[in-house]
Each structure stands twice: as C-alpha cells, then as structure tokens.
Design an enzyme around this catalytic site. Structure first.
Site, PDB file in Angstrom:
ATOM      1  N   ASN A  36       2.091  -0.163   5.496  1.00 36.63           N
ATOM      2  CA  ASN A  36       2.516  -0.701   4.085  1.00 36.63           C
ATOM      3  C   ASN A  36       3.493  -1.627   3.892  1.00 36.63           C
ATOM      4  O   ASN A  36       4.548  -1.589   4.633  1.00 36.63           O
ATOM      5  CB  ASN A  36       3.227   0.604   3.513  1.00 36.63           C
ATOM      6  CG  ASN A  36       3.973   0.266   2.026  1.00 36.63           C
ATOM      7  OD1 ASN A  36       3.543  -0.563   1.278  1.00 36.63           O
ATOM      8  ND2 ASN A  36       4.881   0.746   1.824  1.00 36.63           N
TER       9      ASN A  36
ATOM     10  N   CYS B 211       0.727  -1.298  -0.049  1.00 34.13           N
ATOM     11  CA  CYS B 211       0.054  -0.102  -0.070  1.00 34.13           C
ATOM     12  C   CYS B 211       0.851   1.340   0.080  1.00 34.13           C
ATOM     13  O   CYS B 211       2.161   1.336  -0.019  1.00 34.13           O
ATOM     14  CB  CYS B 211      -0.853   0.156   1.134  1.00 34.13           C
ATOM     15  SG  CYS B 211      -1.727  -1.472   1.620  1.00 34.13           S
TER      16      CYS B 211
END
Length: 626
Positions: free
Chosen positions: A74, A2
């Site tokens: 992430n 992400c």
C-alpha cells in the site's frame, strides 16, 4: 494506493479463504478497482487496489521470478523507476511497470537494506514461501497506517483495524488504558490502540514474523544536524527542494489535483503544482470559511477552484461515519472538513497533493514558542536564548512562578526546557481534569509525562529545544493524528492523498537548517515562508496557521446540536467511563455561555460516538437526518 490485510495461522487453505475475503470486504473503500489474494496452509494475503500507476498491469499480489516470494503493498514509491533500472542491470526480471515490484526485487537483492533506498509512503508485507518468514515495513513518517495483532494462535496485520474485527480469532475488547491519555492528546496516543491487543507498526520500523516470533526494529529516525549556511542559502535550498518534491509527487497515470486552504503550506504546493483542479472547504460563516481565501488565491494564479460549504447538519449527520473510517476516536475538529474535502475531490480526481508535514519539519507551530504579537517581547526572547542553558532554564522557572504578565508565555516557552512543558500540538484536558471525570477503571494508564518522555529520552542533551519539540511531534502528533486522518479520510472516498512537503529528501534538508532560520523573532517556519514568498503574495506567505477552522463553538450553543450531544451524554453506557453529572454540567454550562469547554465536550462526544459504533451498534453507521 490500496489496502492490505493478512494473517498467519495453522488453518488449511480452504478454511482461510472465506475469512480473508471478509477482511478484504471491510476495506473495499481503499481499493475499489480490483482485488487479489495469496493463500496457503501458512498464510493468507489480501489486497484491494486503487489504480494509480500501471493501470493495467499492477494488480497484486506480485511474485518474484521463481515464485518463491510474494508481496502486497500500500503506497507509492516515487523513485521506483531509478531503482527498477538498477535492479534490471543486476539481472532481475520485471513483469509489471508498477512500483510494487521494485520493493520485492529490491528485497531479494538487498534484504532489509532496501528500506534505505525507498522514497515514498508505504506499508507492505513480503512472504517467503521457502523460509516461511514474513517481512514488512512502514514508511519513515507513518504516512500509511499499519496495524497488527496476535490472538488465539493467529497473527493478523493490515491497513485498517476494522478488517480484523471479522476474523474468527479476533477478540474485541476496549483498551482501558487508552482513554485517559486520549482526553489530553485528542488522539489515540499509545502504541497499543483503543482495541486491546491491536498495535501499530511504528513509523520508520520493519518487522519479521517467523515460527510465532515477532521482531520489530527501526530502520530510520530523524537526526537533526545543523549546517553552516546563510539565510539566503537556506531559502534557495528549500525552494529547490519543494519544486523537486512537488514534481516527483505529481507523477501519476490518473488525474492529480490539490487541496487548498488559506494557509501557506497548501498554497505553496498549489502554486508550484498549478493543477487543473484545486479543492477547498468552508462552513458558511466568514470566520470559518477558508474557501473565500482559496478562491482569491486561485484567481490570482489563474487556476480553477471547486469549493463546498458544509452545514452543521451535514457535519453531525456524517460524524459517526467519519469516526468509523478513522478506526479509533480522533477529536481533531479538522477530521470533519477533511472528510467532505476528500469527497469533493473524488468527483474530479484520483490523486490529491496536500500540505501536511511542513510545520513539523520547518517549525511552523506557534506552540514551539511564538505566543505574542509583540515584536519587542520576541526580540528580548531571542536575546535571552543566547544565554547558557542553565541560565535560560533558571529564568524560565522564575517566569513560571511569577504572576502572569504580557508576553510571559512567550518568554517561558522560549527559554524553558522542552520536556518541562511541551507535550505536542494538542492539549485538551489537563491530566488532573481527566482523572476527575473518569471512573476508577479508566484512571490507570501511562501518564502524559511517561508518553512524551519515551520520545525525549532518545535525544542528545544538547539538542536545541525547538528541535526537541519537532522530534516529539514527528513521533506523536504527526503519525497518530495528522497523517492518520489524512489517510483515512481520503481513502474513505477512494482517493490517494500525497504529501510532498513530508518527504525523506525534504526531511534531510530540514534536518540541516539552522534553528535560527526555523523559529525566530520574525515568525515561525521563517525560511520556509521566505521560500513560499517567492511564489505567493505576502499575505499568504506570512499568514498565521489556522488548520481547518471548525465552528464547534457555535454548534454546541445551538439548541438542536446541543440536545443531540446531551442525548448521547445521558445514555446508560456512558456511566461506565465518566461521571455523567459532571460531563452534563460541563455541557450545560457551555451551552449557557458560562464556560468555554467546547474542545473538551467535543473530545468526550467523539469517544462516545466511536464507542457506540464499534461496541454497541457494531455495524457501519448510517448517515443521520437532522
């Protein structure tokens, strides 16, 4: 996989909302599947999601049980299922199947010590609503990027610098100190980036931010401790570790493929993984076309291979966009094929495995001291390495002063103190050459020696020279070039790149391997190659490292590309940085075949392209049309 972004300031919630949305929009390529925010009067957190694990339930931000803590994350945590069960047994309640939630509950349970339990790649931020403290961390090796800046009363942080540029408190300035070292290293070599005031969270570090005070501390560092083992034991351990790591990194709820070059590392990963899809890139000419060798290997292994030939026109057309996605200039030529390789893979899979990390962990680079094809010279060097340190260093100094002879470079790098000659895997301009080309305003910056000595000084004096060099690469070359381009080029096409050979478990093994099994008279990465040889034909396991061979030599001597570069070199803004007459003379002589300055020209061309994108045009570059 992400993208995350956030900022802390005193604006009201409604004032923060449009800004965080703009910041998220700048990194939509990192997470096209969904987005989410958390905003209050203190902080704004933004998240872009590329769905890999728990496709339905893993949307972020994620909260703890009582809503007092919130996380954006992430990366991938490969041991999350074991940690999840452990935390459930301790009474924590999970609302998703995602690995993100493990970090959050782990932080509740263990505080910062959760970092020693995480196996994976990550950058994350946890906001405590009660204490108003931000806690974040970057993975051990810096596989995932993480930046921060403090400007005009705002603390901002995130996966990519470009998201900061739209914040109203961001003051965009060029960091003048970054240019000179870049010309030598080919990448942004300082902890402060090319954007003044924007810094990296270092690999293996965590940070806290509370009441305007930022604290950054290490939680991990490489610690080489050789163990007594036979060569066969070393090979067995490496083979077992690679098999386990590849299997662990292949866990996904979406399709997984692998990048495949002609080298041993990606070939080894592919031979163990045996995916449905492998991807390769080439440049048409046999000298630069690794896709032919990749196809030969997949035919032997019975695997599918998809390849693409990139033309010079395509490379130059897309080059500004490549530099845009990198955030900072990086003149490593392999950025070009990696961009197209990721684009190719994105048509079939969402996750790819790649071979980064093996050279740093297992001493695969020739620059560690493997500079001759003469076996006799290599054997002599191995014998001399057994001399006491002072004697080795003395011989090295004598070799350096003597006229060049066959094998002298190999002998010198085998015997000299690492600090005396080794600055990492890239050396484009000598420092004196860079000073000669730069205008006075850009000559003041940390010296090359200052930059590398800051790493060397952390090491014990008795550490073997090869491991000193590995350590430097682990903290310079790997996070600031190799891993950065791997992340940015793959995320440009919304795919997740995983590196099973660069894993904390692999590192723990690599730290224990005796130096004599890393680099010796036989080869670089010796024990690793022997392990690979159990899965690959000899010609793959023993092949010299090529990286991604890119034909910039041919391009810069072809009229249309030469003229394209020359047009940029003559632009008015260039005189702020360089003596234009000198760089044009270098370019012209290279075109006529009077010098071989292609890497130097490419490094200057890269910086100027990047600068034009971010400081002159100030927009996402359009694809060119040769």
């Amino acid at each position: 996989m992400c993208g995350i972004v956030g900022f802390i300031n005193t604006q009201k919630t409604e004032q923060k909302e449009p800004t965080i949305q703009k910041m998220m929009d700048k990194i939509i390529h990192r997470g096209p599947n969904s987005s989410g925010t958390y905003i209050d009067d203190h902080i704004a957190l933004g998240f872009r999601r590329l769905s890999i694990i728990d496709l339905e339930g893993g949307t972020q931000p994620i909260y703890n049980e009582d809503g007092t803590k919130v996380i954006i994350f992430n990366g991938e945590i490969y041991d999350y299922q074991v940690l999840r069960e452990e935390l459930i047994a301790k009474g924590h309640q999970f609302t998703t199947e995602a690995d993100t939630e493990v970090i959050l509950h782990g932080y509740e349970e263990y505080g910062q010590d959760i970092l020693s339990r995480l196996r994976g790649m990550f950058s994350f931020a946890i906001w405590d609503l009660e204490t108003e403290e931000l806690f974040g961390a970057r993975d051990h090796f810096g596989i995932k990027p993480y930046y921060y800046a403090e400007m005009n009363g705002t603390f901002m942080f995130g996966s990519e610098i470009k998201s900061f540029l739209v914040h109203p408190d961001f003051n965009k300035q060029l960091n003048k100190e970054a240019l000179k070292p870049y010309l030598t290293f080919q990448y942004s070599a300082l902890d402060e980036t090319f954007f003044k005031g924007v810094h990296r969270i270092p690999e293996g570090h965590f940070f806290t931010y509370k009441q305007g005070e930022l604290q950054i501390q290490p939680y991990w560092d490489a610690s080489f401790k050789e163990e007594d083992m036979s060569l066969e034991e070393a090979i067995d351990k490496i083979e077992a570790a690679v098999a386990e790591s590849v299997a662990t990194h292949a866990v996904s709820d979406v399709k997984v493929g692998s990048f495949l070059s002609s080298g041993v590392d990606s070939s080894y990963v592919t031979s163990v993984l045996r995916p449905d899809h492998t991807f390769s890139i080439g440049f048409g000419d046999k000298t630069y076309n690794e896709s032919h060798e990749a196809k030969r290997l997949t035919d032997k292994l019975g695997l599918n291979n998809t390849s693409k030939l990139v033309t010079g026109e395509e490379a130059f057309n897309y080059f500004p966009l490549i530099q845009y996605h990198l955030d900072e200039p990086d003149s490593n030529p392999s950025c070009v094929p990696l961009y197209f390789l990721a684009e190719l893979a994105s048509k079939e899979v969402t996750v790819v495995l790649s071979g980064e990390g093996a050279d740093e962990l297992f001493a695969g680079y020739q620059n560690y001291g493997f500079h001759t094809r003469s076996k006799a010279v290599r054997v002599v060097a191995e014998g001399l390495k057994k001399l006491p340190k002072k004697a080795r260093y003395s011989i090295a100094r004598q070799i350096k002063k003597a006229p060049h002879f066959k094998g002298s470079m190999h002998l010198y790098t085998s015997l000299a103190k690492a600090e005396d000659f080794f600055i990492g895997q890239a050396k484009v301009f000598e420092e004196s050459e860079a000073l000669d080309l730069l205008t006075p305003s850009y000559r003041m910056s940390p010296s090359i020696s200052d930059i590398v000595q800051s790493q060397y000084q952390k090491l014990p004096a008795d550490m073997p020279e090869v491991k000193k060099m590995q350590y430097l690469d682990i903290h310079q070359w790997m996070p600031k070039d190799i891993l950065l381009k791997a992340d940015k080029m793959s995320m440009a096409h919304s795919i997740e790149l995983r590196v099973p050979l660069l894993d904390i478990k692999m590192m723990e093994l690599a730290e224990s391997i005796p130096t004599k099994y890393l680099l010796n008279a036989e080869n670089t990465k010796y024990a690793f190659r022997k392990a690979a040889n159990r899965h690959l034909p000899d010609e793959w396991a023993d092949r010299e490292k090529l990286g991604f061979p890119v034909p910039i030599k041919d391009w810069l001597r072809e009229e249309k590309f030469y003229q394209h570069v020359r047009q940029l070199f003559t632009a008015e803004f260039v005189s702020e940085f360089f003596d234009q007459a000198k760089i044009l003379d270098m370019l012209d002589k290279n075109y006529r075949g009077e010098n071989n300055a292609r890497r130097k020209i490419w490094t200057i061309f890269t910086f100027l392209t990047w600068y034009q994108i971010f400081f002159i045009d100030e927009k996402v570059p359009e694809v060119g049309n040769f």
